[in-house]
Design a protein around this motif. Structure first.
Motif, mmCIF file in Angstrom:
data_model
loop_
_atom_site.group_PDB
_atom_site.id
_atom_site.type_symbol
_atom_site.label_atom_id
_atom_site.label_comp_id
_atom_site.label_asym_id
_atom_site.label_seq_id
_atom_site.Cartn_x
_atom_site.Cartn_y
_atom_site.Cartn_z
ATOM 1 N N ILE A 57 0.840 -1.194 0.000
ATOM 2 C CA ILE A 57 0.000 0.000 0.000
ATOM 3 C C ILE A 57 0.876 1.244 0.000
ATOM 4 C CG2 ILE A 57 -1.794 1.272 1.233
ATOM 5 C CD1 ILE A 57 -2.547 -1.427 2.555
ATOM 6 N N SER A 58 0.608 2.122 -0.941
ATOM 7 C CA SER A 58 1.225 3.444 -0.928
ATOM 8 C C SER A 58 0.107 4.462 -0.793
ATOM 9 C CB SER A 58 2.053 3.700 -2.191
ATOM 10 O OG SER A 58 1.261 3.550 -3.353
ATOM 11 N N ALA A 59 0.349 5.501 -0.025
ATOM 12 C CA ALA A 59 -0.675 6.507 0.230
ATOM 13 C C ALA A 59 -0.070 7.894 0.084
ATOM 14 C CB ALA A 59 -1.255 6.328 1.631
ATOM 15 N N GLU A 60 -0.887 8.817 -0.366
ATOM 16 C CA GLU A 60 -0.450 10.211 -0.509
ATOM 17 C C GLU A 60 -1.460 11.122 0.173
ATOM 18 O OE1 GLU A 60 0.138 11.236 -4.599
ATOM 19 O OE2 GLU A 60 1.228 9.382 -5.024
ATOM 20 N N PHE A 61 -0.928 12.061 0.939
ATOM 21 C CA PHE A 61 -1.771 13.053 1.596
ATOM 22 C C PHE A 61 -0.958 14.316 1.800
ATOM 23 C CE2 PHE A 61 -3.549 15.026 5.508
ATOM 24 C CZ PHE A 61 -4.821 15.309 5.014
ATOM 25 N N ARG A 62 -1.469 15.436 1.293
ATOM 26 C CA ARG A 62 -0.793 16.725 1.414
ATOM 27 C C ARG A 62 0.665 16.659 0.959
ATOM 28 N NH1 ARG A 62 -3.323 19.088 7.113
ATOM 29 N NH2 ARG A 62 -5.470 19.211 6.341
ATOM 30 N N ARG A 63 0.869 16.071 -0.219
ATOM 31 C CA ARG A 63 2.177 15.980 -0.872
ATOM 32 C C ARG A 63 3.175 15.116 -0.117
ATOM 33 N NH1 ARG A 63 3.126 22.192 -3.094
ATOM 34 N NH2 ARG A 63 1.165 22.339 -4.257
ATOM 35 N N GLN A 64 2.703 14.367 0.855
ATOM 36 C CA GLN A 64 3.553 13.416 1.569
ATOM 37 C C GLN A 64 3.179 11.999 1.136
ATOM 38 O OE1 GLN A 64 6.103 14.030 3.890
ATOM 39 N NE2 GLN A 64 5.864 16.166 3.269
ATOM 40 N N SER A 65 4.187 11.132 1.024
ATOM 41 C CA SER A 65 3.957 9.748 0.618
ATOM 42 C C SER A 65 4.266 8.812 1.776
ATOM 43 C CB SER A 65 4.844 9.389 -0.588
ATOM 44 O OG SER A 65 4.508 10.187 -1.699
ATOM 45 N N TYR A 66 3.489 7.741 1.877
ATOM 46 C CA TYR A 66 3.624 6.766 2.947
ATOM 47 C C TYR A 66 3.524 5.379 2.338
ATOM 48 C CZ TYR A 66 2.316 11.049 5.321
ATOM 49 O OH TYR A 66 2.257 12.349 5.732
ATOM 50 N N PHE A 67 4.308 4.424 2.871
ATOM 51 C CA PHE A 67 4.350 3.086 2.310
ATOM 52 C C PHE A 67 4.281 2.057 3.433
ATOM 53 C CE2 PHE A 67 5.540 4.831 -1.728
ATOM 54 C CZ PHE A 67 6.295 5.941 -1.414
ATOM 55 N N PHE A 68 3.496 1.018 3.231
ATOM 56 C CA PHE A 68 3.410 -0.072 4.193
ATOM 57 C C PHE A 68 2.811 -1.297 3.515
ATOM 58 C CE2 PHE A 68 0.027 2.973 4.660
ATOM 59 C CZ PHE A 68 -1.137 2.252 4.754
ATOM 60 N N ASN A 69 2.797 -2.386 4.226
ATOM 61 C CA ASN A 69 2.284 -3.658 3.715
ATOM 62 C C ASN A 69 1.098 -4.100 4.550
ATOM 63 O OD1 ASN A 69 4.533 -4.345 1.722
ATOM 64 N ND2 ASN A 69 5.698 -4.044 3.603
ATOM 65 N N ALA A 70 0.288 -4.953 3.957
ATOM 66 C CA ALA A 70 -0.868 -5.474 4.684
ATOM 67 C C ALA A 70 -1.160 -6.895 4.235
ATOM 68 C CB ALA A 70 -2.095 -4.597 4.446
ATOM 69 N N TRP A 71 -1.683 -7.672 5.163
ATOM 70 C CA TRP A 71 -2.273 -8.959 4.797
ATOM 71 C C TRP A 71 -3.773 -8.784 4.975
ATOM 72 C CZ3 TRP A 71 0.100 -12.994 2.532
ATOM 73 C CH2 TRP A 71 -0.728 -14.106 2.241
ATOM 74 N N VAL A 72 -4.507 -9.035 3.903
ATOM 75 C CA VAL A 72 -5.945 -8.799 3.904
ATOM 76 C C VAL A 72 -6.683 -10.109 3.683
ATOM 77 C CG1 VAL A 72 -7.857 -7.564 2.813
ATOM 78 C CG2 VAL A 72 -5.610 -6.471 2.988
ATOM 79 N N LYS A 73 -7.565 -10.417 4.620
ATOM 80 C CA LYS A 73 -8.448 -11.574 4.479
ATOM 81 C C LYS A 73 -9.869 -11.052 4.575
ATOM 82 C CE LYS A 73 -9.611 -16.134 6.250
ATOM 83 N NZ LYS A 73 -9.334 -17.163 7.267
ATOM 84 N N ALA A 74 -10.637 -11.265 3.517
ATOM 85 C CA ALA A 74 -12.005 -10.764 3.482
ATOM 86 C C ALA A 74 -12.900 -11.795 2.817
ATOM 87 C CB ALA A 74 -12.060 -9.438 2.725
ATOM 88 N N THR A 182 -5.021 9.719 -1.408
ATOM 89 C CA THR A 182 -5.004 8.661 -2.416
ATOM 90 C C THR A 182 -4.370 7.405 -1.827
ATOM 91 O OG1 THR A 182 -4.747 10.283 -4.197
ATOM 92 C CG2 THR A 182 -4.175 8.007 -4.715
ATOM 93 N N TYR A 183 -4.974 6.258 -2.106
ATOM 94 C CA TYR A 183 -4.373 4.959 -1.796
ATOM 95 C C TYR A 183 -4.106 4.236 -3.112
ATOM 96 C CZ TYR A 183 -6.533 5.105 2.930
ATOM 97 O OH TYR A 183 -6.930 5.441 4.189
ATOM 98 N N THR A 184 -2.984 3.543 -3.192
ATOM 99 C CA THR A 184 -2.760 2.601 -4.285
ATOM 100 C C THR A 184 -2.420 1.254 -3.661
ATOM 101 O OG1 THR A 184 -1.946 4.328 -5.765
ATOM 102 C CG2 THR A 184 -1.435 2.052 -6.353
ATOM 103 N N LEU A 185 -3.222 0.256 -3.971
ATOM 104 C CA LEU A 185 -3.015 -1.102 -3.478
ATOM 105 C C LEU A 185 -2.391 -1.926 -4.596
ATOM 106 C CD1 LEU A 185 -6.559 -1.657 -1.917
ATOM 107 C CD2 LEU A 185 -4.582 -0.541 -0.878
ATOM 108 N N GLU A 186 -1.333 -2.641 -4.292
ATOM 109 C CA GLU A 186 -0.696 -3.508 -5.275
ATOM 110 C C GLU A 186 -0.758 -4.941 -4.770
ATOM 111 O OE1 GLU A 186 3.144 -2.160 -6.729
ATOM 112 O OE2 GLU A 186 2.700 -0.168 -5.918
ATOM 113 N N GLY A 187 -1.180 -5.835 -5.650
ATOM 114 C CA GLY A 187 -1.286 -7.242 -5.294
ATOM 115 C C GLY A 187 -1.748 -8.047 -6.484
ATOM 116 N N ASP A 188 -1.925 -9.329 -6.272
ATOM 117 C CA ASP A 188 -2.406 -10.195 -7.339
ATOM 118 C C ASP A 188 -3.928 -10.224 -7.275
ATOM 119 O OD1 ASP A 188 -2.820 -12.048 -9.296
ATOM 120 O OD2 ASP A 188 -2.063 -13.750 -8.151
#
Length: 196
Positions: A57-74, A182-188
């Protein structure tokens, strides 16, 4: 350093959102997609396709970028997310099941935990991955409109696009024009969802 940026992102990102949250106590979890449009979270059974996968997951808010990972089970029973820093350290756990949303973290300070409203993360997830027919009905109840076209989704308030979602087999990008993040999720995502 990026964990610190992550910790800063959520309280700042949702500060504008939290300012318009109703103080009235309600049984069903909800969010406000605009100042006056209350979106009641859909039951987990409304998901298009079940998923059990890693996401970057990459996120942008007020010209700042943030990056992290997640395991999602839904699936039809629950949404469960575990967040990790880029170094693999656990950041927190978020779940939506049995009609309630819960977030826990040993990293976030108590002041952030009190202010953070995890329903907004669940709402964004549902806008991306839930059945369009169910979303459309729920959004209409909020006075909003869902448009499905060009491989994505747009949510309108009147004639104004407030949220735009673009989906491919490997990315899902949500841009909230109204709240400015903005969020951008990357995965299969291949085979996980309907990309029409």
């Amino acid at each position: 350093m990026r964990v610190v940026k992550f910790l800063f992102f959520f309280p700042v990102c949702f500060a504008c959102i939290l300012s318009c949250v109703s103080t009235a106590r309600e049984e069903r979890p909800h969010t406000y997609l605009t100042d006056n449009s209350k979106f009641i979270l859909l039951h987990p059974g409304g998901i298009e396709q079940a998923m059990d996968m890693a996401q970057y997951i990459s996120a942008e808010f007020r010209r700042q970028s943030y990056f992290f990972n997640a395991w999602v089970k839904a699936d039809e029973n629950a949404i469960e997310m575990t967040f990790f820093s880029e170094m693999g350290a656990s950041i927190g756990d978020l779940s939506y099941k049995d009609g309630a949303v819960h977030f826990s973290s040993s990293v976030f300070p108590k002041s952030v935990m009190r202010a953070f409203k995890p329903e907004y993360v669940i709402a964004d997830f549902q806008l991306c991955f839930y059945d369009p027919f169910l979303l459309d009905n729920s959004l209409k109840d909020s006075g909003l409109v869902l448009k499905i076209e060009d491989g994505g989704r747009r949510i309108l308030s009147g004639n104004k696009v407030i949220i735009e979602i673009i989906k491919t087999e490997t990315t899902v990008r949500l841009e909230n024009h109204l709240r400015g993040y903005t969020y951008t999720l990357e995965g299969d995502f291949h085979g996980k969802n309907d990309y029409k």
